[in-house]
Write an enzyme that holds these catalytic residues in place. Structure first.
Site, PDB file in Angstrom:
ATOM      1  N   ARG A  80     -11.494  10.571   6.655  1.00 23.82           N
ATOM      2  CA  ARG A  80     -11.602   9.189   7.156  1.00 23.82           C
ATOM      3  C   ARG A  80     -12.932   8.906   7.861  1.00 23.82           C
ATOM      4  O   ARG A  80     -13.044   7.949   8.604  1.00 23.82           O
ATOM      5  CB  ARG A  80     -10.428   8.838   8.081  1.00 23.82           C
ATOM      6  CG  ARG A  80      -9.065   8.759   7.359  1.00 23.82           C
ATOM      7  CD  ARG A  80      -8.072   8.039   8.238  1.00 23.82           C
ATOM      8  NE  ARG A  80      -6.713   7.892   7.743  1.00 23.82           N
ATOM      9  CZ  ARG A  80      -6.296   6.878   6.978  1.00 23.82           C
ATOM     10  NH1 ARG A  80      -7.130   5.968   6.551  1.00 23.82           N
ATOM     11  NH2 ARG A  80      -5.024   6.800   6.640  1.00 23.82           N
ATOM     12  N   GLU A  82       0.832  -1.201   0.000  1.00 27.25           N
ATOM     13  CA  GLU A  82       0.000   0.000   0.000  1.00 27.25           C
ATOM     14  C   GLU A  82       0.868   1.254   0.000  1.00 27.25           C
ATOM     15  O   GLU A  82       1.568   1.529   0.983  1.00 27.25           O
ATOM     16  CB  GLU A  82      -0.914  -0.002   1.232  1.00 27.25           C
ATOM     17  CG  GLU A  82      -1.883   1.178   1.262  1.00 27.25           C
ATOM     18  CD  GLU A  82      -2.856   1.136   2.443  1.00 27.25           C
ATOM     19  OE1 GLU A  82      -2.622   0.360   3.388  1.00 27.25           O
ATOM     20  OE2 GLU A  82      -3.834   1.906   2.413  1.00 27.25           O
ATOM     21  N   GLU A 117     -12.450   1.640   4.782  1.00 30.82           N
ATOM     22  CA  GLU A 117     -11.559   1.900   5.903  1.00 30.82           C
ATOM     23  C   GLU A 117     -11.938   3.250   6.518  1.00 30.82           C
ATOM     24  O   GLU A 117     -12.036   4.241   5.798  1.00 30.82           O
ATOM     25  CB  GLU A 117     -10.113   1.932   5.392  1.00 30.82           C
ATOM     26  CG  GLU A 117      -9.082   2.025   6.473  1.00 30.82           C
ATOM     27  CD  GLU A 117      -7.664   1.955   5.906  1.00 30.82           C
ATOM     28  OE1 GLU A 117      -6.858   1.198   6.451  1.00 30.82           O
ATOM     29  OE2 GLU A 117      -7.353   2.667   4.927  1.00 30.82           O
ATOM     30  N   HIS A 170      -5.160   8.066   0.199  1.00 33.40           N
ATOM     31  CA  HIS A 170      -3.764   8.463  -0.030  1.00 33.40           C
ATOM     32  C   HIS A 170      -3.569   9.024  -1.442  1.00 33.40           C
ATOM     33  O   HIS A 170      -2.768   9.944  -1.624  1.00 33.40           O
ATOM     34  CB  HIS A 170      -2.822   7.286   0.228  1.00 33.40           C
ATOM     35  CG  HIS A 170      -2.867   6.810   1.644  1.00 33.40           C
ATOM     36  ND1 HIS A 170      -2.325   7.540   2.690  1.00 33.40           N
ATOM     37  CD2 HIS A 170      -3.426   5.709   2.211  1.00 33.40           C
ATOM     38  CE1 HIS A 170      -2.541   6.894   3.823  1.00 33.40           C
ATOM     39  NE2 HIS A 170      -3.204   5.785   3.574  1.00 33.40           N
TER      40      HIS A 170
HETATM   41 MN    MN Z   1      -5.520   2.198   3.595  1.00 33.40          MN
END
Ligand code: MN
Length: 294
Positions: A218, A153, A247, A189
């Site tokens: 988030r 990732e 997430e 990201h």
């Molecule tokens: Mn992630």
């Protein structure tokens, strides 16, 4: 990459439900993942020695939920280092995580397994990167024995100094040279480090192995600044048919290690079930819409 956009299995990150992995937390997280309509749960293996493999496997089977696993390495077990003691320790952590995935019948290990998950005080070095490449190669070979896919990732600059973009990750994977190493792309990201959402996904193409969906803060999907339509359109364009996992983090559910490393200082939600159900609906709608425009 698994082909067939639209057939994607949807996952929910364990931190939506619980901050640890006692047997009680394991039962709660897996039961809730099922109740919220998901196919799989992504579990966190920061310290694989603390996870009860057989209890987790039985609980997954009982509820008919698939398990995947991710982690970020720390400062003392960083394989992106010139210090061979740290590199060796990191390798042990990753082998432990791999054993856990295998033991629970999972097919995937991802996350920030290429480096520590932290703000580095300096750039990486040629030697540190080479150590990371070498350990990932070994882990990948071990994973091949049980048909497990490894995914790296890329995360933002405040969370690693090694892989911040999809292209850097592809270059790294080419250096590793093992067929079961893929890119684990996270829209959160991409929003920070990429020039948009289409180019990184097209750059990955067949080497896209796992996807994280998270909002810019988030929290609840659709309440931040991420252009999810562009991201899902690009997934449709490359015909990505693999896992898509939600997430999200809030100070309402805290893993003492992970939440601190990720800087989760605010309470963005408190009702995990409401959050998870709305996220699944949001992702399903995004997939349907992207299929219509593809
Ligand atoms: Mn992630």
């Amino acid at each position: 990459m698994i082909k067939g956009f639209g057939n994607n299995k949807l996952g929910c990150h364990a931190l939506v439900w619980v901050g640890g992995w006692s047997n009680e937390e394991c039962e709660t997280a897996i039961a809730n993942t099922k109740a919220a309509g998901y196919d799989l749960i992504e579990m966190v293996a920061l310290d694989p020695t603390k996870l009860d493999t057989s209890f987790t496997r039985d609980t997954l089977q009982k509820h008919g939920v698939e398990g995947t696993c991710s982690l970020g390495l720390g400062e003392t077990n960083d394989i992106n280092s010139e210090d061979m003691t740290k590199v060796k320790k990191g390798e042990e952590t990753l082998l432990g995580a791999l054993k856990f995935v295998e033991g629970v019948g999972g097919k995937f290990l991802g996350g920030v397994i290429h480096s520590a998950l932290r703000k580095y005080p300096e750039e990486t070095t040629t030697k540190a990167r080479a150590n990371s490449v070498s350990v990932i190669k070994q882990i990948a070979k071990e994973a091949q024995k049980s048909g497990i896919t490894i995914a790296l990732e890329p995360v933002n600059r405040y969370e690693t100094n090694l892989l911040n973009t999809a292209q850097q990750t592809i270059d790294f994977i080419n250096d590793v040279g093992e067929p079961n190493v893929t890119v684990h792309l996270d829209v959160y990201h991409c929003n920070i480090e990429e020039d948009g959402y289409r180019n990184p996904i097209l750059a990955c193409g067949d080497r896209l192995g796992y996807v994280h969906i998270g909002e810019s803060h988030r929290g609840y999907l659709g309440t931040g600044t991420i252009d999810f339509a562009k991201f899902f359109d690009a997934l449709a364009e490359v015909d990505y048919g693999g896992y898509i996992t939600f997430e999200s983090f809030s100070s309402a559910v805290v893993d003492p290690k992970l939440s601190m490393m990720l800087g989760i200082w605010r309470n963005l939600w408190s009702d995990s079930m409401d959050l998870a159900v709305k996220a699944r609906e949001f992702m399903q709608n995004s997939i349907s819409q992207a299929r219509q425009t593809a």
